[in-house]
Structure formats: structure tokens, C-alpha cells
Design an enzyme around this catalytic site. Sequence first.
Site, PDB file in Angstrom:
ATOM      1  N   PHE A 150       0.813  -1.229   0.000  1.00  0.00           N
ATOM      2  CA  PHE A 150       0.000   0.000   0.000  1.00  0.00           C
ATOM      3  C   PHE A 150       0.838   1.267   0.000  1.00  0.00           C
ATOM      4  O   PHE A 150       0.365   2.319  -0.427  1.00  0.00           O
ATOM      5  CB  PHE A 150      -0.935   0.014   1.224  1.00  0.00           C
ATOM      6  CG  PHE A 150      -0.244   0.336   2.530  1.00  0.00           C
ATOM      7  CD1 PHE A 150       0.008   1.650   2.907  1.00  0.00           C
ATOM      8  CD2 PHE A 150       0.160  -0.676   3.390  1.00  0.00           C
ATOM      9  CE1 PHE A 150       0.661   1.945   4.105  1.00  0.00           C
ATOM     10  CE2 PHE A 150       0.796  -0.397   4.584  1.00  0.00           C
ATOM     11  CZ  PHE A 150       1.054   0.913   4.943  1.00  0.00           C
ATOM     12  N   LYS A 174      -1.002  -7.900  -8.698  1.00  0.00           N
ATOM     13  CA  LYS A 174      -1.982  -7.921  -7.609  1.00  0.00           C
ATOM     14  C   LYS A 174      -1.601  -6.843  -6.606  1.00  0.00           C
ATOM     15  O   LYS A 174      -0.692  -7.015  -5.799  1.00  0.00           O
ATOM     16  CB  LYS A 174      -2.037  -9.281  -6.908  1.00  0.00           C
ATOM     17  CG  LYS A 174      -3.287  -9.394  -5.991  1.00  0.00           C
ATOM     18  CD  LYS A 174      -3.045 -10.186  -4.746  1.00  0.00           C
ATOM     19  CE  LYS A 174      -2.325  -9.425  -3.676  1.00  0.00           C
ATOM     20  NZ  LYS A 174      -3.102  -8.283  -3.105  1.00  0.00           N
ATOM     21  N   SER A 227       5.990  -6.590   4.435  1.00  0.00           N
ATOM     22  CA  SER A 227       6.605  -6.868   5.732  1.00  0.00           C
ATOM     23  C   SER A 227       7.489  -8.105   5.640  1.00  0.00           C
ATOM     24  O   SER A 227       7.303  -8.969   4.772  1.00  0.00           O
ATOM     25  CB  SER A 227       5.530  -7.083   6.788  1.00  0.00           C
ATOM     26  OG  SER A 227       4.863  -8.325   6.573  1.00  0.00           O
ATOM     27  N   CYS A 282       9.889   1.494   3.494  1.00  0.00           N
ATOM     28  CA  CYS A 282      10.894   0.532   3.955  1.00  0.00           C
ATOM     29  C   CYS A 282      12.274   1.162   4.070  1.00  0.00           C
ATOM     30  O   CYS A 282      13.193   0.530   4.596  1.00  0.00           O
ATOM     31  CB  CYS A 282      10.933  -0.681   3.035  1.00  0.00           C
ATOM     32  SG  CYS A 282      11.337  -0.310   1.328  1.00  0.00           S
ATOM     33  N   GLU A 383      10.026  -3.035  13.674  1.00  0.00           N
ATOM     34  CA  GLU A 383       9.598  -2.014  12.707  1.00  0.00           C
ATOM     35  C   GLU A 383       8.294  -1.366  13.162  1.00  0.00           C
ATOM     36  O   GLU A 383       7.326  -2.051  13.483  1.00  0.00           O
ATOM     37  CB  GLU A 383       9.407  -2.651  11.331  1.00  0.00           C
ATOM     38  CG  GLU A 383       9.053  -1.658  10.246  1.00  0.00           C
ATOM     39  CD  GLU A 383       9.000  -2.286   8.862  1.00  0.00           C
ATOM     40  OE1 GLU A 383       9.363  -1.598   7.887  1.00  0.00           O
ATOM     41  OE2 GLU A 383       8.603  -3.463   8.752  1.00  0.00           O
TER      42      GLU A 383
END
Length: 483
Positions: A150, A174, A227, A282, A383
Site C-alpha cells: 500500500f 496484484k 513486511s 521501507c 519495525e
Amino acid sequence: MSRTIKNYIDGDWVESGASTLMPVHDPASCEHLADCPDSTAADVDLAVGAAKAAFDEWRGTPVLVRAQYMHHFKVMVEDNFEEVSRIVVKEHGKTMDEARGEVRRGIESIDFAMSVPVLMRSDGLEDISSGIDETTVRQPAGVFAAITPFNFPLMVPLWFLPTAITCGNTFILKPSPQTPLSTEFLFEMLDELDFPEGVVNLVNGAVPSATALMEHPDVTGVSFVGSSAVAKIIYETCTRNGKRVQAQGGAKNYIAVMPDADIEASVKNILGAAYGCAGQRCLAAAVAVGVGDAYDALKDELAKQVANLKVGYGLDETTQMGTVISDSAKERIESMIAQSATEGADVVVDGRDFNVAGYEKGSWVGPTLIADVQPDTTMANEEVFGPVLALMKADSFDDAVDIINQSRYGNAASIFTSNGKNAREFKYNVNAGNIGVNIGVAAPSASFPFGGQKDSFFGDLHGQGMDSIEFYTERKIVIERWV
């Protein structure tokens, strides 16, 4: 009345067979933008079938012709630059400047794909033996898929799709069901380019469609960004099913600030690295390590600057930081801030219970600064993926390197210094895939691989650069003798 997003399969916009719809909201205004179908394995099978059927014709299309599609695609994205940037803001919550930066980086990836006719060239050697020549040939490998996150809904798909198809493969995307509108617009542009049917396909959804792509026998390889926990699952599932895979995971990116650094200039860079995109990237700066005397000066300057950041709706051009993606993300981030306080850290600037006038129901977390963080705490190791910067102190350069290398992540690390020896030792000794020297966000350009080490990456070949050419092609060795 809300509209339901369609899939794009075999050159047409088609309805999913999904029985479940997932709402897509503007995280700042809470406006209901659309509904995203949770596509099924049957939807995926249709897309893979279309891509497989299109492969032979597309593979036989001259590479220069394939590259020309990218020239036209780039022009189309440039022509719609502001509109697609606004879509990114609406569905994600980042600022307009950040959205424009994302679209610009995506265009860089299209630029890179234009160079495929050069990068796919191979080498050879005459007379490898008497009268025998040996050469290598790169060929497209088949049907590829990408499962994208996202946080960069337009840029990350463009890391993969342009290079994959210009190399002669067919493709299925996707996207995240939280941010499907950018890719919908992307495929509207691709549809106008009149690709052969089945070359590019879009399947919306969550876990069922992702699993179906990873397990489908006709999918050659899968790219993923997300993730680390999910990246590991992606890697294990794809390899178990005999697929190529590049799975880029999460991060805990450290920045070391030396006593010889320009503190004011360093903080300016660190602010953008920590709070840009509300920390949802990230490569976000997660921990700043003040070395020796730099710690107190760094803490004071950061506290002053962080408190002055303007948080607001991303379409307001004066906004410096937008919202996080959802209420669940807000709750998770605020919980981690609270936990850091119980672990003995000092919440210098607290972004909990933050509100923006006119958008009180939005998923707001204010910029947060937490000092005196210890190496064995959650804030130092896990994180956050939100606008939270932790401050740690190191007694020496070597101590700072040790702190950084103890992290299980290895996406990026940076140093701020005016000393060339420090910079060289940092590059040499720190275990991270992307290293910054006086750079807050060590983001490689499209012609370089996006590095990642340790739990930040699972696979062999990274996204972007020559790694992507290797990933999307097979090398065939041809040995010839003519009598």
C-alpha cells in the site's frame, strides 16, 4: 453509490467472482472511495491463462517494438502526472510532494525498461575450441506476477511491470486492496496503449488471490514488497512451488550522526527520512544514533524541528506530513509509543491523540520523537512503520556500527559525517543493502538493484537494475560448429 473496482484480464475490464468486497477509504477525510473485490483463485486462473496464451506472440514481438510501448507509456504517465499524484494522495494519505516524488520515481523505472534492448544483449567467444563458437542468449522466461504494498501504490508496481514485459514476458499485478486506485488508473493508461490481449493483467484482492498466484503452475516467478513476516511466507511458498521469487521485506533503518557532522544539515535530512510518507516506507529512518557529543545536540535540534512539522491533509500544498493508512495502523503505532515509555524511554515529542481541524476522524499520528532508547527494547528492534524516530546514544564510531549490525534487518543505514575515514569504514563494515553517506534516504535509482540483507530480503536477485534483467530472463548457452 459506491463503485466496485474491476479486474483487467485479457485486454478487458471484467468483474471479479469474489463474494467479499473490501472498502477503500481516504485515510484523512474518511471518504469511501470504492470497493475492492477479494478476487478468487478462479479469477487468478483466468488471468494466468490469458497471460500464458499471450506469451508466445509477445515473446516473438521484436524487443525494439516492445521498448516503444514503454516510450508511449512514459508520455502517457507524464501527461497524467498531476491526476495520478492526486489519486495516490487520496487513497494513501501522503502529501502531494511525496506523491509527485513517487510518480517521478515510477517514471524512472519506465525509463529503465526502455534500455532493455541494450541490457538483454549477450556475449560470446569465437573459437572456444577449434572451429567452435560459444555464445549466450537471453530469452523471456514466461508468466510473472507481482504482489505489491500500500505504501507506494504506483511506484512499486512500476519496479516490476515495465521491465518484465519489455523483456518479453507477460504479467499479472496484484496490488494492495488498501490502495487499488492508482493501479486501476495505471491499467487504464496501459489499456489505451493497445497491448496484445493478455500481456498485462490486473487481479485485485488479498490473501486468496496472492496464494493462488504463488501456487499456480503456470506462473514462472513472483515479486513481492511488504513486511518481513509476509516476505518469508512468500519466499517459502514460491520456492516450494518451484518458482523464482524476490521478496523484499521490512526494515529498521539506522542513521549514525558523528560529532563532526553538521547537525543542522543532518537534522534537515533526518526529518525527511523519518517523517516523509508518515514513516510508512521501507527506507524510513527509524533510529538515529548520536555518537559521543553529537547526541545532546542532535536531540535538541530534532526536538525543535519535529514539533514544527505541519501535519494535515495531503492535498493541501503546505502540508509537510500526512496521515497513516488506517485506524488499525494508528492503534498499532500508538501502542508501540506507549510501550517504549514503559521500557524507560523518554517520549520527547508525542504524536498520540493527534487531530487535524476539519479531519478529526482521520487516521492521524503526529510526528513522534523518543529519546534514551536502549538496544534491547522493542523500539530499537521492531519495525514501527509510522512517524516515529527513536534516539540512541553510542560512545564511539565502533559502538554505533555494532548497534546497527545487531539489528535483524538490513535494508538501509546511513552516516552523517565530514570525515572520509568514517564514511569509508561505515560503508565497509555495516551490514545493510543500501548505504547512505550524508543521505537520509538511501534509495537506489532504477538502474541499480534495490539492496536488502538479513531479514529485509528473501531471494537471490533484487528488484531493479541488472538483477531485474537476470530475474526476468533465461540465459541459454549456444555452442556451434559448422563443418
